[in-house]
Design a protein around this motif. Structure first.
Motif, mmCIF file in Angstrom:
data_model
loop_
_atom_site.group_PDB
_atom_site.id
_atom_site.type_symbol
_atom_site.label_atom_id
_atom_site.label_comp_id
_atom_site.label_asym_id
_atom_site.label_seq_id
_atom_site.Cartn_x
_atom_site.Cartn_y
_atom_site.Cartn_z
ATOM 1 N N PRO A 33 0.886 -1.154 0.071
ATOM 2 C CA PRO A 33 0.123 -0.136 -0.003
ATOM 3 C C PRO A 33 0.832 1.150 0.029
ATOM 4 N N HIS A 34 0.200 2.402 -0.539
ATOM 5 C CA HIS A 34 0.914 3.624 -0.399
ATOM 6 C C HIS A 34 0.162 4.689 0.594
ATOM 7 N N VAL A 35 1.125 5.386 1.232
ATOM 8 C CA VAL A 35 0.599 6.061 2.545
ATOM 9 C C VAL A 35 0.638 7.388 1.997
ATOM 10 N N ALA A 36 -0.161 8.336 2.219
ATOM 11 C CA ALA A 36 -0.278 9.797 2.413
ATOM 12 C C ALA A 36 -1.039 10.277 3.403
ATOM 13 N N GLY A 37 -0.361 10.878 4.190
ATOM 14 C CA GLY A 37 -0.861 11.642 5.450
ATOM 15 C C GLY A 37 -1.731 10.198 6.111
ATOM 16 N N SER A 38 -3.166 10.629 6.282
ATOM 17 C CA SER A 38 -4.010 9.572 7.067
ATOM 18 C C SER A 38 -4.337 8.542 6.141
ATOM 19 N N VAL A 80 -0.751 9.106 -6.393
ATOM 20 C CA VAL A 80 -1.487 10.366 -6.547
ATOM 21 C C VAL A 80 -2.731 10.213 -5.895
ATOM 22 N N MET A 81 -3.521 9.104 -6.200
ATOM 23 C CA MET A 81 -4.790 8.886 -5.604
ATOM 24 C C MET A 81 -4.749 8.851 -3.879
ATOM 25 N N ALA A 82 -3.719 8.142 -3.608
ATOM 26 C CA ALA A 82 -3.728 8.410 -1.920
ATOM 27 C C ALA A 82 -3.595 9.809 -1.496
ATOM 28 N N HIS A 83 -2.884 10.604 -2.152
ATOM 29 C CA HIS A 83 -2.846 12.295 -1.914
ATOM 30 C C HIS A 83 -4.163 13.138 -2.234
ATOM 31 N N LEU A 84 -4.669 12.625 -3.244
ATOM 32 C CA LEU A 84 -5.792 13.562 -3.342
ATOM 33 C C LEU A 84 -6.936 12.923 -2.497
ATOM 34 N N ILE A 85 -7.032 11.777 -2.020
ATOM 35 C CA ILE A 85 -7.922 11.547 -1.100
ATOM 36 C C ILE A 85 -7.538 12.181 0.305
ATOM 37 N N ASP A 86 -6.424 12.201 0.735
ATOM 38 C CA ASP A 86 -5.994 12.613 1.858
ATOM 39 C C ASP A 86 -6.333 14.261 1.915
ATOM 40 N N GLU A 87 -5.988 15.139 0.920
ATOM 41 C CA GLU A 87 -6.164 16.266 0.721
ATOM 42 C C GLU A 87 -7.830 16.530 1.109
ATOM 43 N N ARG A 88 -8.821 15.634 0.605
ATOM 44 C CA ARG A 88 -9.877 16.287 0.644
ATOM 45 C C ARG A 88 -10.622 15.711 2.019
ATOM 46 N N ILE A 89 -9.901 14.681 2.647
ATOM 47 C CA ILE A 89 -10.193 14.292 4.075
ATOM 48 C C ILE A 89 -9.721 15.559 4.847
ATOM 49 N N GLY A 116 -8.535 6.319 -16.926
ATOM 50 C CA GLY A 116 -7.855 5.014 -16.860
ATOM 51 C C GLY A 116 -8.398 4.035 -16.221
ATOM 52 N N ALA A 117 -8.104 3.119 -15.863
ATOM 53 C CA ALA A 117 -8.556 1.951 -14.754
ATOM 54 C C ALA A 117 -8.237 1.754 -13.613
ATOM 55 N N TYR A 118 -9.091 1.484 -12.727
ATOM 56 C CA TYR A 118 -8.636 1.152 -11.444
ATOM 57 C C TYR A 118 -9.487 0.201 -10.622
ATOM 58 N N ALA A 119 -9.061 -0.523 -9.903
ATOM 59 C CA ALA A 119 -9.557 -1.223 -8.626
ATOM 60 C C ALA A 119 -8.934 -0.614 -7.489
ATOM 61 N N ILE A 120 -9.633 -0.160 -6.439
ATOM 62 C CA ILE A 120 -8.978 0.468 -5.415
ATOM 63 C C ILE A 120 -9.488 0.056 -3.965
ATOM 64 N N ALA A 121 -8.589 -0.193 -3.054
ATOM 65 C CA ALA A 121 -9.266 -0.499 -1.562
ATOM 66 C C ALA A 121 -8.438 0.513 -0.749
ATOM 67 N N VAL A 122 -9.148 1.509 0.288
ATOM 68 C CA VAL A 122 -8.558 2.531 0.699
ATOM 69 C C VAL A 122 -8.728 2.425 2.242
ATOM 70 N N ILE A 123 -8.105 2.612 3.231
ATOM 71 C CA ILE A 123 -8.303 2.917 4.585
ATOM 72 C C ILE A 123 -7.684 4.082 5.067
ATOM 73 N N SER A 124 -8.296 4.632 6.504
ATOM 74 C CA SER A 124 -7.826 5.920 6.781
ATOM 75 C C SER A 124 -7.729 5.758 8.296
ATOM 76 N N ASP A 125 -6.727 6.346 9.136
ATOM 77 C CA ASP A 125 -6.791 6.196 10.351
ATOM 78 C C ASP A 125 -7.535 7.264 10.786
ATOM 79 N N LYS A 126 -8.148 7.898 10.233
ATOM 80 C CA LYS A 126 -9.515 8.917 10.664
ATOM 81 C C LYS A 126 -10.742 7.977 10.648
ATOM 82 N N HIS A 127 -10.985 6.953 9.853
ATOM 83 C CA HIS A 127 -12.037 6.158 9.893
ATOM 84 C C HIS A 127 -11.393 4.645 10.157
ATOM 85 N N PRO A 128 -11.093 4.247 11.306
ATOM 86 C CA PRO A 128 -10.325 3.011 11.354
ATOM 87 C C PRO A 128 -11.300 1.769 11.295
ATOM 88 N N ASP A 129 -12.630 1.941 11.201
ATOM 89 C CA ASP A 129 -13.336 0.674 11.011
ATOM 90 C C ASP A 129 -14.052 0.289 9.814
#
Ligand code: G6P
Length: 609
Positions: free
Chosen positions: A87-92, A126-135, A154-167
């Protein structure tokens, strides 16, 4: 290709994630990683190489936690390395991604200009950063994912977690598969049912542009407008023991030996004593096939070779023109589509990006209809084609396709017979061909008994750098498939030619260092093939001839290596002659010590362009 597993549960999820990644190993990958959230603290482990290397790091310092995501990466943007592994991490935010983000370069520049620091060379980060900015701007995880994917090309399947929403885990897909596993008090995401089957057989397949939020107790799907939508939960027929290797040394060997049963199952309930049974291609097939005046077959890799054999069969039995093309070419070409053309897509996985894109292109190209020949019932191809025929080979794990090919041939033979029957093929020929097809599993079984001789033959190839395969007519695609198998798993450079083309180039390569493998069934072209082989002998080439018992070879040929088998008749002969070529490739690769089931740089299911 890349694989995703994610879970949120009452128990520790890391063992589930690691087991899921192991089930996805067959797809081909070059690094692995996982991240787990434990009461708001994120722990990440990544390693270049195999899942077991990543697992060893994890075991040395385990991370308990009930929410996590994991990934196997097949490098596209950036070399295989720990820092490029997901996984890639950006902020939360922590994210895994399958696919390719085509507009990642401008997005990355904009993010950098806003002060974001990148730690990988991937398009995914880039996706991790964009999502983190919005959070950071106050959105919750799901809203931030939706707003971000709307910006992507383009094409994607993603799974994302954030320590702001740990559940929770949020997933999204476009162009790459993603499904939800519904457990008891737990939910999972996976890019492939095999990643989840050890936990649950209850699966929810996501559609294009779906976003899903899973918690322990719920799985809710949303559209890109943020509106909740319902997706059905299916009981998958996959079983975890269907993917066990058993007594075999490699999955590929197991799958080669499963072919008699796989072909029997593909024909079962479809071919009766009086011919092809009605409605085997689905509702409306009778009408569509009776109107068909042309056939366009599109596929990739081994499936493409199956299509090439079918061209000979359909043209001979149904007397209608057939064109066969690799999907990556077809999708970008302004193909001329004559009226009443049937489009046939062949794919083991049903998820090959180019084949799916070609199928989607048909919508604007004016076909009579589409038929998918596929091995994975829940795949995108099966869901999107008008008519379908499942090949019932069971899960194919070895990257080099074997049982998928012969079961595709069985399915295509049924199609050729059905089109033939509708276009006035005489009854006697029709019944003879049907009977031949019925005996195919038995002749495959017999061909498998050649294994001890092929093991001896394989020793001659171990130190070779090149090999040339020759065939004629419908055995030319068999030669192509034999050469593909050899190059895929033994890394020996191999090419296939229609034997009649030998003089137009490849003969220049023939000397004592060039083994030439000829597929020589007893048929109308045998004499012509024998002349081609004389040309090889005259230049000192080493000949290996696969001939059937009925083929009369000249005395000279007995000095070469000749392996005899019973082809079972002209019609099924391409499927039978495939068997010794698969065995040859397999045993050469074993002797060369390559990674047979996961050859370097290759992937089982190519879900990116
Ligand atoms: C990859 C696999 C091949 C397969 C090809 C097409 O290259 O390694 O074994 O033939 O994709 O895959 P499909 O699933 O569409 O048949």
């Amino acid at each position: 290709m890349c694989g995703i597993v994610a879970a949120t549960a009452q128990r520790d999820v890391a063992p589930l994630l690691i087991a899921g990644l192991k089930a996805l190993e067959y797809r081909g990958y070059d690094s692995a990683g996982l991240a787990v959230l434990d009461e708001g603290t994120l722990r990440r482990v990544r390693a270049k190489g195999k899942v077991r290397e990543m697992e060893a790091r994890y075991d040395a310092d385990p991370a308990p936690g009930g929410t996590g995501i994991a990934h196997t990466r097949w490098a596209t943007h950036g070399a295989p390395s720990e820092h490029n592994a997901h996984p890639h991490v950006a902020g939360s935010v922590c994210l895994v991604h399958n696919g390719i983000i085509e507009n990642y370069a401008p997005l990355r520049e904009q993010l950098k200009a806003r002060g974001r620091v990148f730690t990988s060379d991937t398009d995914s980060e880039v996706m991790a950063h964009l999502i983190d900015e919005r959070i950071g701007q106050g959105m919750d995880l799901r809203e931030a994912v939706i707003a971000t994917v709307r910006e992507l090309e383009g094409a994607y399947a993603i799974a994302v977690i954030s320590d702001k929403h740990p559940d929770r885990v949020v997933g999204a897909r476009r162009g790459c598969p993603l499904l939800v596993g519904v457990g008891i008090g737990e939910h999972l995401l996976g890019s492939d049912a095999q990643a989840l089957i050890q936990v649950t057989n209850r699966m929810m397949y996501l559609e294009e542009d779906d976003v899903v939020e899973i918690t322990r107790s719920s799985a809710q799907v949303y559209t890109l407008d943020g509106k909740p939508v319902e997706r059905e939960v299916h009981d998958s027929e996959l079983t975890s023991d269907a993917v066990e290797r058993g007594e075999y040394r490699h999955y590929m060997q197991k799958e080669i030996f499963e072919q008699p049963r796989a072909v029997t199952e593909t024909l079962e309930g479809r071919l009766g004593v009086h011919g092809v049974l009605p409605n085997i291609f689905g509702l409306g097939a009778e009408e569509m096939l009776s109107k068909t005046r042309q056939v366009h077959i599109v596929a990739c890799g081994t499936s493409y070779h199956a299509g090439l054999v079918a061209k000979y069969w359909i043209e001979q039995l149904a007397r209608i023109p057939v064109s066969v093309e690799v999907a990556s070419e077809y999708r970008y070409r302004e193909a001329v589509v004559p009226p009443d053309s049937l489009f046939v897509a062949i794919s083991q996985s049903g998820e090959t990006a180019d084949t799916l894109a070609a199928l989607r292109e048909t919508k604007r190209r004016g076909y009579l209809g589409t038929l998918g020949i596929c091995n994975v019932p829940e795949s995108s191809l099966v869901r999107e084609a008008d008519l379908k025929l499942m090949t019932r080979a069971g899960p194919e794990i070895g990257v080099a396709s074997t049982k998928a090919f012969t079961t595709q041939l069985a399915g295509l033979a049924l199609l050729a017979l059905e089109l033939g029957r509708q276009r006035g093929l005489d009854e006697a020929t029709y019944l003879k061909r049907c009977q031949e097809l019925y005996t195919l599993p038995r002749f495959i079984e017999q061909a498998l008994t050649l294994e001890p001789q092929i093991i001896e033959l394989a020793a001659q190839f171990v130190s070779r750098q090149h090999a040339l395969f020759l065939g004629r007519g419908e055995h030319y695609p068999v030669a192509l498939e034999g050469s593909l198998k050899l190059k895929e798993i033994s890394y020996i450079h191999a090419e296939a030619y229609p034997a009649g083309e030998l003089k137009h180039g490849p003969l220049a390569l023939v000397d004592e260092n060039m083994p030439v493998i000829a597929v020589a069934p007893n048929g109308p072209l045998l004499e012509k093939l024998k002349s081609n082989l004389q040309e090889v002998r005259a230049r000192g080439g080493t000949l290996v001839v696969f001939a059937d018992h009925a083929a009369v070879m000249d005395e000279n040929f007995e000095q070469d290596t000749t392996l005899r088998l019973d082809s079972g008749g002209d019609f099924i002969s391409p499927a039978v002659f495939t068997i010794p070529l698969q065995l040859l490739a397999y045993h050469v690769a074993v002797l060369r010590g390559t990674d047979v089931d996961q050859p370097r740089n290759l992937a089982k299911s190519v879900t990116v362009e």
